[in-house]
Scaffold this active site. Sequence first.
Site, PDB file in Angstrom:
ATOM      1  CG  LEU A  47      40.514  45.639  90.162  1.00  0.00           C
ATOM      2  CD1 LEU A  47      41.769  44.844  89.824  1.00  0.00           C
ATOM      3  CD2 LEU A  47      40.047  46.425  88.951  1.00  0.00           C
ATOM      4  CE  LYS A  75      48.486  42.823  82.599  1.00  0.00           C
ATOM      5  NZ  LYS A  75      47.788  43.953  83.261  1.00  0.00           N
TER       6      LYS A  75
END
Length: 327
Positions: free
Chosen positions: A62, A163
């Site tokens: 990522l 998140k």
Amino acid sequence: MSKVVCVTGASGAIGSWLVRLLLDRGYIVHATVQNLKDENETKHLEAMEGAKSRLRLFKMDLLDEDSIKATVKGCAGVFHLACPNVIGQVQDPEKEIVEPAVKGTVNVLKAAREAGVERVVATSSISAIIPSPNWPSDRIKNEDCWCDLDYCKRKGLWYPIAKTLAEKAGWEYAKETGYDVVMINPGTALGPLIPPRLNSSMAVLLGVLKGDTETYEDFFMGMAHFKDVAMAHILAFEKKEASGRNLCVEAIRHYGDFVEKVAELYPQYNVAKVPKDTQPGLLRATDASKKLINLGMKFTPIEQIITDAVESLKSMGFLYISVHIPS
């Protein structure tokens, strides 16, 4: 010609279901994993019907933009699921959880946009919705509700922080660029495991069956079948009218409701009794995921979700009943 799509985090519980459903629908799938030499990540994907001709595995990091660009090249759509999932204590939460979640989301969106990808469907979480203690007690929580970051920081709840910040970073990028992004916010995902490893949500169910008294007050809002979460992503890509955030739960429930149903379905296990109302201020709702329902989503009922999940734990050897045989 079949459309080419990319699934990041493809070896996980939801990612594996998504790859399977996409292959079933005739898509060519670029699936990303962390280690191409780890059979626990690759073997179950390569064994899927259609994988030999329409599945290509990529190693992706990522935080490595070049590795992301390679995976999304030539894709019409990207499903971004990859994210560190750590609920317990970590040594360096900023580096281990927050940074890869936030930077990873922006890196994927940027690479997808530059590659001409039509739409990115990203996996957020109910952890970007709860905990939210200041939400009005007389309103059912929905896509307008956001996790309270100050509350999470005080309690050291790094997964909801990651998140929430990742989703907000995604929306900020979409706003700045006009890019087509849709978010799915799943509840606790359960069902038949395709990967050979136990994931965090199924570990919660395993704990329930073994008498765990934890109530997950800050992490629970309802559940959804793995297959349903995967299908929600596909609907969000295929249906042009899909937009914004999309809560993905079969119903808004308290953790106590979940535990009670497990005990009812599996009385032979040592399921602990917990309070019925385990999520203060959370109003229950049977049709909370209206946006997905309007796209054609039909959610698996709670009884089937639990049954499929428990039978999967049993078949994979994670769960058994100790039987005392008199001598």
